[in-house]
Every structure is written in C-alpha cells, then in structure tokens.
Design a protein around this motif. Structure first.
Motif, PDB file in Angstrom:
ATOM      1  N   UNK A  43      28.029  33.893 -37.294  1.00 42.17           N
ATOM      2  CA  UNK A  43      26.722  34.513 -37.064  1.00 42.17           C
ATOM      3  C   UNK A  43      25.773  33.416 -36.892  1.00 42.17           C
ATOM      4  N   UNK A  44      25.852  32.255 -37.019  1.00 44.82           N
ATOM      5  CA  UNK A  44      24.670  31.286 -36.290  1.00 44.82           C
ATOM      6  C   UNK A  44      25.254  30.881 -35.160  1.00 44.82           C
ATOM      7  N   UNK A  45      26.646  30.536 -34.991  1.00 46.85           N
ATOM      8  CA  UNK A  45      27.107  30.078 -33.513  1.00 46.85           C
ATOM      9  C   UNK A  45      27.131  31.139 -32.394  1.00 46.85           C
ATOM     10  N   UNK A  46      27.498  32.255 -32.875  1.00 47.73           N
ATOM     11  CA  UNK A  46      27.873  33.311 -31.906  1.00 47.73           C
ATOM     12  C   UNK A  46      26.656  33.290 -30.789  1.00 47.73           C
ATOM     13  N   UNK A  55      29.095  40.979 -35.735  1.00 48.84           N
ATOM     14  CA  UNK A  55      28.413  40.177 -34.560  1.00 48.84           C
ATOM     15  C   UNK A  55      28.088  41.031 -33.499  1.00 48.84           C
ATOM     16  N   UNK A  56      28.893  42.085 -33.136  1.00 50.34           N
ATOM     17  CA  UNK A  56      28.802  42.837 -32.133  1.00 50.34           C
ATOM     18  C   UNK A  56      27.190  43.684 -32.306  1.00 50.34           C
ATOM     19  N   UNK A  57      27.139  44.335 -33.418  1.00 48.98           N
ATOM     20  CA  UNK A  57      26.140  45.223 -33.874  1.00 48.98           C
ATOM     21  C   UNK A  57      24.625  44.156 -34.175  1.00 48.98           C
ATOM     22  N   UNK A  58      24.761  43.001 -34.190  1.00 49.13           N
ATOM     23  CA  UNK A  58      23.786  42.093 -34.409  1.00 49.13           C
ATOM     24  C   UNK A  58      23.150  41.600 -32.927  1.00 49.13           C
ATOM     25  N   UNK A  87      31.236  39.811 -25.072  1.00 46.14           N
ATOM     26  CA  UNK A  87      31.979  38.787 -25.582  1.00 46.14           C
ATOM     27  C   UNK A  87      32.931  39.186 -27.005  1.00 46.14           C
ATOM     28  N   UNK A  88      32.600  40.141 -27.806  1.00 46.52           N
ATOM     29  CA  UNK A  88      33.460  40.629 -28.596  1.00 46.52           C
ATOM     30  C   UNK A  88      34.436  41.420 -28.206  1.00 46.52           C
ATOM     31  N   UNK A  89      33.863  42.470 -27.245  1.00 44.98           N
ATOM     32  CA  UNK A  89      34.967  43.116 -26.786  1.00 44.98           C
ATOM     33  C   UNK A  89      36.272  42.766 -25.917  1.00 44.98           C
ATOM     34  N   UNK A 110      36.403  51.467 -33.185  1.00 39.81           N
ATOM     35  CA  UNK A 110      35.214  51.944 -33.058  1.00 39.81           C
ATOM     36  C   UNK A 110      34.140  51.138 -32.011  1.00 39.81           C
ATOM     37  N   UNK A 111      34.408  49.703 -32.195  1.00 41.96           N
ATOM     38  CA  UNK A 111      33.563  48.950 -31.230  1.00 41.96           C
ATOM     39  C   UNK A 111      33.815  49.617 -29.625  1.00 41.96           C
ATOM     40  N   UNK A 112      35.184  49.600 -29.333  1.00 41.32           N
ATOM     41  CA  UNK A 112      35.403  50.012 -27.913  1.00 41.32           C
ATOM     42  C   UNK A 112      34.855  51.507 -27.750  1.00 41.32           C
ATOM     43  N   UNK A 113      34.910  52.603 -28.555  1.00 39.95           N
ATOM     44  CA  UNK A 113      34.303  53.609 -28.407  1.00 39.95           C
ATOM     45  C   UNK A 113      32.843  53.768 -28.243  1.00 39.95           C
TER      46      UNK A 113
END
Length: 234
Positions: free
Chosen positions: A46-49, A116-119, A127-129, A143-146
């Motif tokens: 969460x710090x590096x992303x 990290x996607x929602x943050x 990057x997550x996708x 759920x992230x794709x949708x």
C-alpha cells in the motif's frame, strides 16, 4: 479491418525483461527493494504501489514477447498497433511486479489487489487490471473487471479487457463490453481474445449496431464490420 494488437505480456519474466529495458538502474534498484519488502511484509504494498510512476516512469513499455498469432490468425494487421495510452506502460509493469511479490494467492491476493485498486487513482487501477492475468487469483478478481467496465475511461476499459477477462468474464458481460468499446471508439485491438470469443450473438449485436449507425447516416467503423462478418458496402 481489425488493427493488430500490441503484443501481450504473458509471463512475469517477460514483464521484468521489458521493464529492465525501459527503466534505469535507479528504478530497478527501487523495484527490487520494494518487492523484497512486500514479500516479507505484504502491507508494504500500500505504500509502494502509488510510488511506481514517480520511481519507474510512465512511458510506453516495450513489449517483451510476440503477439499470440493464433488469436488473430484471421485478423488483418496494421503497423500502427494500439493508440498511445491503451497499451502497457512502465508504471503498469512496475505495479504488476509489486502485486506479484505479495506472498498470497486466491481470494486473499484478490482482496489485496482490490484494496489498492479502490484506494488508487486511474493509473493505479489500470496497473491492477493489467496485472490480473499474471496473478494467481482465479475468478476472485472479476468484481474489479466489472467495476472498470462501468467507467467511460478508455484506458481502464482497455486494461480490463485483457487476458484475464478473456479467460474468465461471462459471455453476456464480455459481449456488451466489446460493444461498449465500439461506442467509445476504442479499437478492438485492445480487446484480448476478440477473434477467439466472437460468436453468433455478438455478430447479431454488431449487425444491429451497424444498422443503427447506417440509419442515422453515420459511418460504420471497420472494427464493427469485422464483428459482423461482412464487408462494408462500396
């Protein structure tokens, strides 16, 4: 005509190789230290992303591997590939490697990716996708794709429709995502598996859309003709 896809990154080794060619030694050193820390302490993600773009750069990533030729065997290729902003970037690659360093799998890893996607901002979400096809998350990250498919951000839509969605997204949702790309003028070159997954129902939907455009006196894009299976009228 369906424009040729930009080559896909299909392995972490290929991604790391591509990033090494594009990023300098300082970026490589930072990434190595960050991935080691994340491997020992997953919360460090969460710090590096958010730092990946500043530390490694945000330019286009040179592809490390060849396009899956079997997937576009009947798709004519053009030299230009994807427009800028719709293919992998250096920070996409760095974030994918950070996620891959998390010593979790399945639902636990998907939950960390979701956090990290929602943050994150649009670049972090992209990057997550991009990373999903390289992570052992099964169907837990759908759920992230949708979520990304509900946006109008072309970069997120293109990232969401990568190899992970091609493998896991249900036919109904995938077909409507493809049509949304056409509505948003996103080339089908950005959609992984479009040759393999197009079917009769998608062809019917594409034909209806082509009729709608024609009746409105609007041009029918070449990618839409590709989906219908018909040649444009001269």
């Amino acid at each position: 005509m369906l424009t040729a896809r930009a080559p896909r990154i299909s392995t972490l080794a290929g991604l790391r190789e591509a990033l090494t060619r594009r990023a300098g030694p300082e970026a490589a050193d930072w990434l190595a230290a960050a991935t080691r820390e994340i491997g020992a302490q997953p919360a460090a993600l969460h710090r590096h992303f958010p730092e990946a773009g500043r530390r490694c750069g945000r330019g286009a990533l040179e592809p490390a591997e060849e396009t899956d030729r079997a997937d576009q065997a009947d798709a004519p290729a053009e030299a230009d590939g994807l427009p800028a902003g719709l293919a992998w970037t250096v920070d996409d690659a760095a974030r994918a490697l950070l996620l891959a360093a998390v010593p979790l799998r399945g639902a636990e890893l998907a939950a960390r990716a979701s956090a990290v996607y929602h943050e994150g901002d649009a670049a972090e979400r992209r990057g997550v996708l991009r990373a999903l096809s390289l992570l052992d998350v099964g169907e837990h990250a759908l759920p992230l794709v949708r979520d990304a498919l509900r946006t109008d951000d072309a970069r997120l839509l293109a990232a969401a429709l990568g190899p992970y969605a091609a493998r896991n997204l249900d036919p109904h949702t995938w077909r409507h995502a493809v049509l949304k790309c056409l509505h948003r003028s996103i080339p089908l070159a950005a959609v992984d598996g479009v040759v393999r997954r197009r079917d009769g129902e998608l062809r019917r939907m594409a034909c209806d859309y082509a009729v709608e455009l024609t009746d409105a006196g609007r041009p029918v894009p070449s990618d839409l003709w590709f989906l219908t299976g018909h040649l444009p009228r001269s």
